[in-house]
Design a protein around this motif. Structure first.
Motif, PDB file in Angstrom:
ATOM      1  N   VAL A 171       0.807  -1.063   0.080  1.00 23.01           N
ATOM      2  CA  VAL A 171       0.145   0.080   0.129  1.00 23.01           C
ATOM      3  C   VAL A 171       0.836   1.319  -0.101  1.00 23.01           C
ATOM      4  CG1 VAL A 171      -1.694   1.389   1.328  1.00 23.01           C
ATOM      5  CG2 VAL A 171      -1.776  -1.068   1.132  1.00 23.01           C
ATOM      6  N   THR A 172       0.563   2.136  -0.859  1.00 23.30           N
ATOM      7  CA  THR A 172       1.270   3.447  -0.823  1.00 23.30           C
ATOM      8  C   THR A 172       0.285   4.715  -0.876  1.00 23.30           C
ATOM      9  OG1 THR A 172       3.113   4.660  -2.171  1.00 23.30           O
ATOM     10  CG2 THR A 172       1.368   3.215  -3.390  1.00 23.30           C
ATOM     11  N   ASN A 173       0.719   5.736  -1.167  1.00 23.43           N
ATOM     12  CA  ASN A 173       0.147   6.790  -1.151  1.00 23.43           C
ATOM     13  C   ASN A 173       0.791   7.794  -2.437  1.00 23.43           C
ATOM     14  OD1 ASN A 173       2.145   7.951   0.020  1.00 23.43           O
ATOM     15  ND2 ASN A 173       1.118   9.004   1.597  1.00 23.43           N
ATOM     16  N   ILE A 211     -13.134   6.494  -8.502  1.00 25.43           N
ATOM     17  CA  ILE A 211     -12.399   7.504  -7.721  1.00 25.43           C
ATOM     18  C   ILE A 211     -12.110   8.666  -8.472  1.00 25.43           C
ATOM     19  CG2 ILE A 211      -9.936   7.571  -6.633  1.00 25.43           C
ATOM     20  CD1 ILE A 211     -11.754   5.867  -5.361  1.00 25.43           C
ATOM     21  N   VAL A 212     -12.031   8.607  -9.836  1.00 33.11           N
ATOM     22  CA  VAL A 212     -11.724  10.066 -10.680  1.00 33.11           C
ATOM     23  C   VAL A 212     -12.907  10.902 -10.357  1.00 33.11           C
ATOM     24  CG1 VAL A 212     -11.494  10.841 -12.770  1.00 33.11           C
ATOM     25  CG2 VAL A 212     -10.432   8.719 -12.261  1.00 33.11           C
ATOM     26  N   ARG A 213     -14.038  10.323 -10.229  1.00 30.10           N
ATOM     27  CA  ARG A 213     -15.233  11.121  -9.858  1.00 30.10           C
ATOM     28  C   ARG A 213     -15.210  11.682  -8.329  1.00 30.10           C
ATOM     29  NH1 ARG A 213     -17.653   6.870 -13.222  1.00 30.10           N
ATOM     30  NH2 ARG A 213     -17.784   7.711 -15.368  1.00 30.10           N
ATOM     31  N   LYS A 214     -14.448  11.120  -7.527  1.00 32.58           N
ATOM     32  CA  LYS A 214     -14.515  11.454  -6.024  1.00 32.58           C
ATOM     33  C   LYS A 214     -13.365  12.647  -5.948  1.00 32.58           C
ATOM     34  CE  LYS A 214     -15.851   7.361  -3.653  1.00 32.58           C
ATOM     35  NZ  LYS A 214     -15.640   6.494  -2.557  1.00 32.58           N
ATOM     36  N   ALA A 240      -2.171  10.333  -7.136  1.00 30.47           N
ATOM     37  CA  ALA A 240      -2.335   9.274  -6.156  1.00 30.47           C
ATOM     38  C   ALA A 240      -2.517   9.666  -4.888  1.00 30.47           C
ATOM     39  CB  ALA A 240      -1.108   8.277  -6.410  1.00 30.47           C
ATOM     40  N   TRP A 241      -1.732  10.650  -4.078  1.00 29.58           N
ATOM     41  CA  TRP A 241      -2.090  10.902  -2.953  1.00 29.58           C
ATOM     42  C   TRP A 241      -3.551  11.427  -2.645  1.00 29.58           C
ATOM     43  CZ3 TRP A 241      -3.412  15.233  -0.347  1.00 29.58           C
ATOM     44  CH2 TRP A 241      -3.382  15.154   1.027  1.00 29.58           C
ATOM     45  N   LEU A 242      -3.918  12.062  -3.570  1.00 27.53           N
ATOM     46  CA  LEU A 242      -5.345  12.648  -3.415  1.00 27.53           C
ATOM     47  C   LEU A 242      -6.171  11.277  -3.514  1.00 27.53           C
ATOM     48  CD1 LEU A 242      -5.814  15.605  -5.912  1.00 27.53           C
ATOM     49  CD2 LEU A 242      -6.112  15.491  -3.306  1.00 27.53           C
ATOM     50  N   ALA A 243      -6.037  10.263  -4.509  1.00 31.25           N
ATOM     51  CA  ALA A 243      -6.633   8.852  -4.416  1.00 31.25           C
ATOM     52  C   ALA A 243      -6.783   8.415  -3.056  1.00 31.25           C
ATOM     53  CB  ALA A 243      -6.448   8.112  -5.545  1.00 31.25           C
ATOM     54  N   ALA A 244      -5.288   8.384  -2.469  1.00 29.81           N
ATOM     55  CA  ALA A 244      -5.302   7.811  -1.230  1.00 29.81           C
ATOM     56  C   ALA A 244      -5.753   8.142  -0.065  1.00 29.81           C
ATOM     57  CB  ALA A 244      -3.776   7.640  -0.896  1.00 29.81           C
ATOM     58  N   GLN A 245      -6.509   9.524  -0.101  1.00 28.04           N
ATOM     59  CA  GLN A 245      -7.304   9.802   0.906  1.00 28.04           C
ATOM     60  C   GLN A 245      -8.718   9.410   0.755  1.00 28.04           C
ATOM     61  OE1 GLN A 245      -5.456  12.154   2.808  1.00 28.04           O
ATOM     62  NE2 GLN A 245      -3.818  11.467   1.067  1.00 28.04           N
ATOM     63  N   HIS A 246      -9.203   8.500  -0.117  1.00 27.92           N
ATOM     64  CA  HIS A 246     -10.326   7.975  -0.218  1.00 27.92           C
ATOM     65  C   HIS A 246     -10.419   6.225  -0.523  1.00 27.92           C
ATOM     66  CE1 HIS A 246     -12.260  12.097  -1.471  1.00 27.92           C
ATOM     67  NE2 HIS A 246     -11.097  12.208  -1.513  1.00 27.92           N
ATOM     68  N   THR A 247      -9.299   5.914  -0.652  1.00 27.56           N
ATOM     69  CA  THR A 247      -9.004   4.752  -1.062  1.00 27.56           C
ATOM     70  C   THR A 247      -7.675   4.036  -0.910  1.00 27.56           C
ATOM     71  OG1 THR A 247      -9.788   2.769  -2.567  1.00 27.56           O
ATOM     72  CG2 THR A 247      -8.601   4.530  -3.478  1.00 27.56           C
ATOM     73  N   ASP A 248      -7.387   2.782  -0.899  1.00 30.41           N
ATOM     74  CA  ASP A 248      -6.124   2.218  -1.042  1.00 30.41           C
ATOM     75  C   ASP A 248      -5.495   2.348  -2.441  1.00 30.41           C
ATOM     76  OD1 ASP A 248      -5.906   1.419   1.630  1.00 30.41           O
ATOM     77  OD2 ASP A 248      -6.694  -0.554   1.611  1.00 30.41           O
ATOM     78  N   ALA A 258      -2.807  21.033   1.919  1.00 32.39           N
ATOM     79  CA  ALA A 258      -3.521  22.137   2.821  1.00 32.39           C
ATOM     80  C   ALA A 258      -5.254  21.798   2.910  1.00 32.39           C
ATOM     81  CB  ALA A 258      -3.350  23.422   2.563  1.00 32.39           C
ATOM     82  N   GLU A 259      -5.520  21.377   1.146  1.00 32.32           N
ATOM     83  CA  GLU A 259      -6.896  21.140   1.191  1.00 32.32           C
ATOM     84  C   GLU A 259      -7.510  20.005   2.213  1.00 32.32           C
ATOM     85  OE1 GLU A 259      -9.775  22.484  -0.638  1.00 32.32           O
ATOM     86  OE2 GLU A 259      -8.504  24.089  -0.706  1.00 32.32           O
ATOM     87  N   TYR A 260      -6.686  19.027   2.389  1.00 29.62           N
ATOM     88  CA  TYR A 260      -6.929  17.965   3.166  1.00 29.62           C
ATOM     89  C   TYR A 260      -6.790  18.042   4.766  1.00 29.62           C
ATOM     90  CZ  TYR A 260      -8.992  15.400  -0.555  1.00 29.62           C
ATOM     91  OH  TYR A 260      -9.689  15.110  -1.576  1.00 29.62           O
ATOM     92  N   GLY A 261      -5.965  19.323   5.020  1.00 29.57           N
ATOM     93  CA  GLY A 261      -5.519  19.639   6.431  1.00 29.57           C
ATOM     94  C   GLY A 261      -4.328  18.603   6.936  1.00 29.57           C
ATOM     95  N   LYS A 262      -3.331  18.466   5.778  1.00 28.65           N
ATOM     96  CA  LYS A 262      -2.318  17.759   5.882  1.00 28.65           C
ATOM     97  C   LYS A 262      -0.775  18.534   5.801  1.00 28.65           C
ATOM     98  CE  LYS A 262      -4.484  13.762   6.334  1.00 28.65           C
ATOM     99  NZ  LYS A 262      -4.177  12.551   5.492  1.00 28.65           N
ATOM    100  N   LEU A 263      -1.071  19.584   5.673  1.00 30.67           N
ATOM    101  CA  LEU A 263       0.013  20.507   5.546  1.00 30.67           C
ATOM    102  C   LEU A 263       0.693  20.994   6.432  1.00 30.67           C
ATOM    103  CD1 LEU A 263       1.935  22.191   3.381  1.00 30.67           C
ATOM    104  CD2 LEU A 263       0.247  24.165   3.688  1.00 30.67           C
TER     105      LEU A 263
END
Length: 324
Positions: free
Chosen positions: A162-164, A177-180, A198-206, A254-259
């Motif tokens: 598993v990566t991000n 996932i693209v639609r998310k 891929a990091w964005l996708a990892a906020q929603h799925t593996d 920053a959008e995901y509070g991870k900055l």
């Protein structure tokens, strides 16, 4: 034979590399299981790409290959954004993103099939141009905001890690996932776009890297083997964007509070140091320092841009209802 679930569209981005494109399309025509569609995004090439593509399309059933030529060169980022959009407009359930300088292994979709039952963002393995396994194992360190390498031994007993982080040289992503998360962000032009997506996708799925070879890289590059990874040469455009685009990565964090601004700043300094090291050790020059300086100035301007917004998932084409 494993049958891949859903309709897989291959999205290829090409720019003035018709020889590589010809070889890639030949490998696509030889796949054991053909894809649903192949979308070739021609980034306003000025060579014979259109003639090569017209000839290659004769090896496929009518309508399977879509020739999508752009009026301007939008970079890899713009090309993959457009390719993903077109693939979903055609009704694809999955989009397999790839550069033009790779070759598809015949049983690639069979290799992917069992993993597609479990995961929605998948990277297969690649051979390098010399036939050796290509090293790509990266995971974002969120404090620094940079992908760091990890050992290939971390595939584990089940054959995946598993990566991000990610790469558009072979990322397979579900339309769900693209639609998310929205389409790939064309504003990157080149560099950091695939890792950030891929990091964005990892906020929603593996997001996974699986121990299954599906591609071979064809383009030989100057490189230095550092043991834990290979360091390739870079172009002036790459050097500019690898520093400039750190601002885009930071804004998504920053959008995901991870900055973490302190950690991210350290990560940017490390990125700059790596690019200087690349110039000296791989390319034996310091002439690219100006590219890095321009990139840093553009980076600061982007950080100050209050109008920036992430890609809007509402812009992703809706699911088609045509029969499978």
């Amino acid at each position: 034979m494993n049958s891949a679930p859903g309709k897989i569209a291959i999205a290829i981005v090409t720019f003035n590399r018709s020889t590589y494109l010809k070889e890639l399309l030949a490998s696509a025509a030889a796949m054991d299981t053909p894809p649903f569609k192949i979308v070739v995004v021609d980034n306003a090439s000025t060579d014979d790409t259109q003639q090569v593509l017209a000839t290659a399309m004769k090896d496929f059933p009518d309508g399977l290959v879509i020739n999508h030529r752009l009026d301007t060169n939008t970079g890899g980022s713009g090309g993959f954004s457009e390719g993903t959009k077109v693939a979903l407009e055609q009704g694809a359930d999955w989009v397999w993103l790839m550069d033009d300088d790779v070759e598809i292994l015949p049983d690639a979709l069979e290799q992917f099939a069992p993993w597609m039952q479990r995961f929605k963002v998948i990277h297969g393995r690649r051979y390098d141009f010399d036939g050796t396994p290509f090293y790509w194992q990266a995971k974002f360190n969120e404090f620094l905001g940079v992908p760091l390498p990890y050992s290939g031994k971390q595939f584990g007993r089940e054959g995946y890690a598993v990566t991000n982080s990610g790469t558009f040289e072979g990322m397979l992503i579900s339309a769900d996932i693209v639609r998310k998360i929205g389409l790939p962000d064309p504003r990157f032009f080149i560099s950091w776009d695939d890792a950030a997506y891929a990091w964005l996708a990892a906020q929603h799925t593996d997001v996974v890297y699986v121990d299954a070879f599906v591609l071979k890289r064809k383009r030989e590059q100057k490189q230095v083997n550092l043991g834990i990874r290979h360091l390739n040469d870079g172009s002036p455009l790459f050097r500019f964007h690898v520093i400039r685009n750190r601002a885009y990565v930071g804004k998504y964090f920053a959008e995901y509070g991870k900055l973490n601004r302190v950690g991210f700043g350290i990560g940017t300094a490390l990125t700059l140091a790596k690019e200087v090291f690349r110039l000296v050790v791989v390319q034996h020059t310091l002439k690219g320092l100006g590219d890095l300086a321009r990139g840093f100035r553009a980076n600061r301007a982007l950080w100050r841009d209050k109008s920036w917004r992430p890609m809007d998932p509402a812009d992703v084409p809706a699911q088609l209802t045509n029969d499978r």
